[in-house]
Each structure stands twice: as structure tokens, then as C-alpha cells.
Design a protein around this motif. Structure first.
Motif, mmCIF file in Angstrom:
data_model
loop_
_atom_site.group_PDB
_atom_site.id
_atom_site.type_symbol
_atom_site.label_atom_id
_atom_site.label_comp_id
_atom_site.label_asym_id
_atom_site.label_seq_id
_atom_site.Cartn_x
_atom_site.Cartn_y
_atom_site.Cartn_z
ATOM 1 N N ASP A 149 -11.877 56.048 70.954
ATOM 2 C CA ASP A 149 -11.763 54.987 71.951
ATOM 3 C C ASP A 149 -12.223 53.651 71.382
ATOM 4 O OD1 ASP A 149 -10.959 56.383 74.565
ATOM 5 O OD2 ASP A 149 -12.577 57.629 73.828
ATOM 6 N N VAL A 150 -13.261 53.694 70.543
ATOM 7 C CA VAL A 150 -13.818 52.481 69.945
ATOM 8 C C VAL A 150 -14.167 52.756 68.487
ATOM 9 C CG1 VAL A 150 -15.635 50.727 70.054
ATOM 10 C CG2 VAL A 150 -14.852 51.816 72.160
ATOM 11 N N LEU A 151 -13.879 51.802 67.618
ATOM 12 C CA LEU A 151 -14.401 51.788 66.254
ATOM 13 C C LEU A 151 -15.210 50.509 66.092
ATOM 14 C CD1 LEU A 151 -11.415 53.075 64.089
ATOM 15 C CD2 LEU A 151 -13.555 54.255 64.589
ATOM 16 N N LEU A 152 -16.471 50.657 65.718
ATOM 17 C CA LEU A 152 -17.401 49.538 65.681
ATOM 18 C C LEU A 152 -17.835 49.276 64.246
ATOM 19 C CD1 LEU A 152 -20.238 48.999 68.274
ATOM 20 C CD2 LEU A 152 -20.513 48.372 65.893
ATOM 21 N N LEU A 153 -17.703 48.027 63.815
ATOM 22 C CA LEU A 153 -18.080 47.612 62.469
ATOM 23 C C LEU A 153 -19.433 46.906 62.542
ATOM 24 C CD1 LEU A 153 -14.627 46.083 61.468
ATOM 25 C CD2 LEU A 153 -15.440 48.422 61.075
ATOM 26 N N PRO A 154 -20.490 47.507 62.014
ATOM 27 C CA PRO A 154 -21.828 46.907 62.099
ATOM 28 C C PRO A 154 -21.939 45.687 61.193
ATOM 29 C CG PRO A 154 -21.874 48.876 60.741
ATOM 30 C CD PRO A 154 -20.495 48.809 61.322
ATOM 31 N N PRO A 155 -23.057 44.966 61.276
ATOM 32 C CA PRO A 155 -23.266 43.830 60.371
ATOM 33 C C PRO A 155 -23.447 44.315 58.938
ATOM 34 C CG PRO A 155 -25.239 44.267 61.658
ATOM 35 C CD PRO A 155 -24.167 45.147 62.220
ATOM 36 N N ALA A 156 -23.433 43.369 58.016
ATOM 37 C CA ALA A 156 -23.655 43.676 56.606
ATOM 38 C C ALA A 156 -24.895 42.937 56.136
ATOM 39 C CB ALA A 156 -22.448 43.277 55.773
ATOM 40 N N LEU A 157 -25.546 43.508 55.150
ATOM 41 C CA LEU A 157 -26.655 42.839 54.485
ATOM 42 C C LEU A 157 -26.130 42.317 53.149
ATOM 43 C CD1 LEU A 157 -29.572 45.337 55.183
ATOM 44 C CD2 LEU A 157 -29.091 43.174 56.339
ATOM 45 N N GLY A 158 -26.335 41.052 52.886
ATOM 46 C CA GLY A 158 -25.779 40.468 51.675
ATOM 47 C C GLY A 158 -24.425 39.849 51.953
ATOM 48 N N SER A 159 -23.632 39.728 50.902
ATOM 49 C CA SER A 159 -22.337 39.061 51.015
ATOM 50 C C SER A 159 -21.364 39.895 51.835
ATOM 51 C CB SER A 159 -21.748 38.822 49.622
ATOM 52 O OG SER A 159 -22.595 38.000 48.849
ATOM 53 N N PRO A 160 -20.454 39.239 52.570
ATOM 54 C CA PRO A 160 -19.430 39.972 53.317
ATOM 55 C C PRO A 160 -18.546 40.784 52.376
ATOM 56 C CG PRO A 160 -19.554 37.687 54.050
ATOM 57 C CD PRO A 160 -20.396 37.779 52.830
ATOM 58 N N ILE A 161 -17.958 41.830 52.904
ATOM 59 C CA ILE A 161 -17.112 42.715 52.116
ATOM 60 C C ILE A 161 -15.941 41.941 51.511
ATOM 61 C CG2 ILE A 161 -15.681 43.396 54.083
ATOM 62 C CD1 ILE A 161 -15.689 46.255 52.895
ATOM 63 N N LYS A 162 -15.608 42.272 50.252
ATOM 64 C CA LYS A 162 -14.502 41.618 49.560
ATOM 65 C C LYS A 162 -13.178 42.259 49.942
ATOM 66 C CE LYS A 162 -17.360 38.947 47.397
ATOM 67 N NZ LYS A 162 -17.500 37.535 47.817
ATOM 68 N N ALA A 163 -12.108 41.514 49.706
ATOM 69 C CA ALA A 163 -10.777 41.956 50.130
ATOM 70 C C ALA A 163 -10.386 43.284 49.494
ATOM 71 C CB ALA A 163 -9.746 40.877 49.789
ATOM 72 N N GLU A 164 -10.721 43.470 48.214
ATOM 73 C CA GLU A 164 -10.311 44.700 47.530
ATOM 74 C C GLU A 164 -10.953 45.929 48.155
ATOM 75 O OE1 GLU A 164 -11.734 42.079 46.100
ATOM 76 O OE2 GLU A 164 -9.997 41.138 45.129
ATOM 77 N N ALA A 165 -12.250 45.830 48.464
ATOM 78 C CA ALA A 165 -12.952 46.968 49.067
ATOM 79 C C ALA A 165 -12.528 47.165 50.513
ATOM 80 C CB ALA A 165 -14.467 46.743 48.993
ATOM 81 N N ALA A 166 -12.146 46.075 51.173
ATOM 82 C CA ALA A 166 -11.813 46.159 52.591
ATOM 83 C C ALA A 166 -10.426 46.718 52.847
ATOM 84 C CB ALA A 166 -11.916 44.768 53.233
ATOM 85 N N ALA A 167 -9.499 46.528 51.888
ATOM 86 C CA ALA A 167 -8.084 46.820 52.133
ATOM 87 C C ALA A 167 -7.810 48.220 52.672
ATOM 88 C CB ALA A 167 -7.268 46.556 50.874
ATOM 89 N N PRO A 168 -8.310 49.295 52.023
ATOM 90 C CA PRO A 168 -7.989 50.629 52.555
ATOM 91 C C PRO A 168 -8.621 50.913 53.910
ATOM 92 C CG PRO A 168 -9.563 50.788 50.739
ATOM 93 C CD PRO A 168 -9.082 49.378 50.773
ATOM 94 N N ILE A 169 -9.796 50.360 54.150
ATOM 95 C CA ILE A 169 -10.448 50.557 55.440
ATOM 96 C C ILE A 169 -9.693 49.791 56.515
ATOM 97 C CG2 ILE A 169 -12.640 50.456 56.688
ATOM 98 C CD1 ILE A 169 -14.025 50.142 53.951
ATOM 99 N N ALA A 170 -9.284 48.558 56.185
ATOM 100 C CA ALA A 170 -8.561 47.727 57.145
ATOM 101 C C ALA A 170 -7.252 48.378 57.566
ATOM 102 C CB ALA A 170 -8.304 46.347 56.545
ATOM 103 N N ALA A 171 -6.589 49.041 56.625
ATOM 104 C CA ALA A 171 -5.330 49.715 56.963
ATOM 105 C C ALA A 171 -5.560 50.798 58.009
ATOM 106 C CB ALA A 171 -4.700 50.310 55.705
ATOM 107 N N GLY A 172 -6.643 51.551 57.864
ATOM 108 C CA GLY A 172 -6.969 52.584 58.842
ATOM 109 C C GLY A 172 -7.324 52.006 60.192
ATOM 110 N N LEU A 173 -8.060 50.895 60.179
ATOM 111 C CA LEU A 173 -8.424 50.248 61.434
ATOM 112 C C LEU A 173 -7.185 49.733 62.163
ATOM 113 C CD1 LEU A 173 -11.501 48.171 60.210
ATOM 114 C CD2 LEU A 173 -11.575 50.209 61.659
ATOM 115 N N ARG A 174 -6.286 49.147 61.410
ATOM 116 C CA ARG A 174 -5.060 48.627 62.019
ATOM 117 C C ARG A 174 -4.238 49.756 62.634
ATOM 118 N NH1 ARG A 174 -2.419 43.756 61.588
ATOM 119 N NH2 ARG A 174 -0.260 43.838 62.305
ATOM 120 N N SER A 175 -4.158 50.867 61.926
ATOM 121 C CA SER A 175 -3.419 52.017 62.446
ATOM 122 C C SER A 175 -4.056 52.536 63.726
ATOM 123 C CB SER A 175 -3.367 53.127 61.393
ATOM 124 O OG SER A 175 -2.742 54.280 61.898
#
Length: 312
Positions: free
Chosen positions: A65-91
């Protein structure tokens, strides 16, 4: 049978573990409060999804029903690391899952491109970087929480408490939310109490064509509600669209659009200094009298009464 609300906490690379654990506790306390109520309230089922290569992987479930992305410590996630996760979230979002982010979690959410053209917030310190990386996001870092029904974003590092309470309010009601806040010695967000009757559309009905239209209507604030346009976005004949839309959402497309507009108007009435007529125009009404009539029907108060009670 008791309804179960599945909330997944996504532990992506760099995610703040203390926020994940805190949300587990917050939702657990809310569940205990709800279980003591005489009414049959939903049960919250919390899972953790590990998308961090340094942790044992957890396979995402189906139909969250919900997918929640918590805060990050340090720099925000980079595009390369985010890409596969983002695809799943979009789906998942395409299948009706509500997506939510806290602080720098907005960067991962923005990588899905679902925030393009939509309002969102993040920590003020990250606002310039997020705006540069994702110029199509309508960023408003002055807001603590922006609730767009199917996508929620929260600003500061500790605003996971506010977002958690907002979700408790949505699924378990304002009284459970308030008691949970009292137990945790948290100040309940002002909007939590104001939005106890806010519009929370059905998104998990399984009709992909109607869900596509819902997302499009949410993105434009319900301002475009012409039947021919909506049916065209769904790829359906108009009569078929009307029947399927009402079956999926429980509302006519006109009523659905009006509720989206009223939700935005509530926010402007509480937090802005704009006149009622100006707000009517901004949310898509050219006739202020028609806006007042719709607002009163949906909320039970006139715009003036609502502002008098809740303006901050």
C-alpha cells in the motif's frame, strides 16, 4: 475480515537506519492504540526492504500500500545507485502503491520521474541540489509535508515523525494519530488535524487504465475534467470510462476532480494569504460562487469559516 495495510520501509544505500527503526516503533505504537478501539480498524503490517548491497537483500513484496523512503545521512543517493531502485518504485506506483519520502529520500523518489511537474519538498539544505538535478520538479522547500495523495514528501531530517503520523491519520484516523503522538511526546502536525477528512483516493483497485487517469488528474490538480479528455487518457469509450471510473474509485470523474481541487484549496486557505476568490481561480474555478458551493458541500464549512478555524 480486518483490512491489512502493508507499509514497506526501503533501506537504500545511505538510508538513515535510526529513522527506519523509529518508523517501525511509531507504526507499532499506532497499531497497539488502534487494536484497543471498539471499531474494526485496519492493521498495519510493516516490512523492511533492503536495497543496500552491504545488507542481506530482502525481496520486495507484491501489492504494497505504501513504500516509504527514509532520510539519508551524508550526500543524497547518486543516479547510478538509484536507477534500479527507482525502476521498482515506478512499477509499484503504477500498480497503485503510494510512495513517500523524507528529506534526501526525495532524490531517490525524483529519480522515478514521477515528481516531474508535481509539487514536492525536501530538506532546505538540499533544495538547490535537487532543483539542479531535477528541474521539472515543482520544489517547495518551505513546506514540511506535501501530500498529493499518491505521493507524499516530507522536508527535514526528523520529519519522518510527521510523515509517520500523517500515514497513521490516513489509515487509522485522527484519534489514533493524536494518541500515538501523545505517547511519543510528539507535537501532531497542524495539518494532520485539519486534514482528518481529506480526500484519500482508491489506488489499489487494479484497473490500470483508470489508475493512469487518476495519476494524470492528480498531477494537474483536477483542473482538467472534461469527459472526452479523461476517456482519451484511459483509451476507453466514454460510457465505458464512466462506468469503470466509478467502479474503481467509488466516485464520478467530476466529483473526483472537485475533491482534488478542494484538497488544494484547503492547503491554500490555511497557509497562504490569498483571497478566497484568488484561491478559487488558482485551483481551477472561474466562478468563485461555484467554488464556495463545492467547497461547502465537500468540507461542511465555507472557505471563510475554514480559514477562520485553521489558518496559521
Amino acid at each position: 475480515m480486518t483490512e491489512i495495510i502493508d507499509i514497506g520501509l526501503v533501506r537504500y544505500p545511505g538510508a538513515q537506519v535510526s529513522a527506519v527503526l523509529g518508523l517501525v516503533d511509531l507504526f507499532g505504537i499506532a497499531g497497539n492504540v488502534a487494536s484497543k478501539r471498539p471499531e474494526d480498524l485496519p492493521r498495519l503490517r510493516i516490512t523492511e526492504w533492503s536495497c543496500d548491497p552491504g545488507l542481506a537483500p530482502v525481496t520486495p513484496g507484491v501489492g504494497q500500500d505504501v513504500l516509504l523512503l527514509p532520510p539519508a545521512l551524508g550526500s543524497p543517493i547518486k543516479a547510478e545507485a538509484a536507477a534500479p531502485i527507482a525502476a521498482g518504485l515506478r512499477s509499484a506506483h503504477g500498480q497503485g502503491t503510494i510512495l513517500a519520502s523524507v528529506c534526501a529520500g526525495a532524490f531517490l523518489l525524483a529519480e522515478t520521474r514521477l515528481l516531474d511537474g508535481r509539487r514536492a519538498t525536501t530538506h532546505w539544505a538540499y533544495a538547490d541540489e535537487l532543483a539542479a538535478r531535477f528541474p521539472r520538479v515543482v520544489l517547495d522547500p518551505d513546506q514540511l509535508i506535501i501530500d498529493e495523495a499518491d505521493i507524499l514528501t516530507a522536508g527535514g531530517l526528523m520529519s519522518w515523525t510527521d510523515l509517520g503520523l500523517k500515514l497513521v491519520d490516513r489509515f487509522l484516523g485522527p484519534s489514533v494519530m493524536l494518541e500515538t503522538a501523545q505517547i511519543l511526546l510528539l507535537d501532531p502536525p497542524g495539518r494532520e488535524q485539519r486534514f482528518y477528512s481529506s480526500f484519500a483516493p482508491r489506488l489499489n483497485h487494479g484497473d490500470a487504465a483508470i489508475l493512469r487517469v487518476q495519476h494524470w488528474m492528480q498531477a494537474n490538480g483536477g483542473k482538467e475534467a472534461a469527459l472526452a479528455v479523461l476517456a482519451g487518457h484511459a483509451g476507453l469509450e466514454q460510457r465505458t470510462f464512466l462506468r469503470r471510473f466509478q467502479k474503481a474509485t467509488g466516485l464520478t470523474s467530476t466529483d473526483y476532480a472537485q475533491r482534488l481541487r478542494v484538497n488544494r484549496a484547503r492547503e491554500l486557505l490555511q497557509f497562504s494569504q490569498q483571497s478566497v476568490d484568488a484561491i478559487a481561480w488558482e485551483v481551477g474555478y472561474r466562478d468563485p460562487a461555484a467554488f464556495r458551493k463545492v467547497f461547502h458541500r465537500v468540507v461542511g464549512l465555507t472557505p471563510g469559516e475554514f480559514r477562520q478555524r485553521f489558518h496559521v
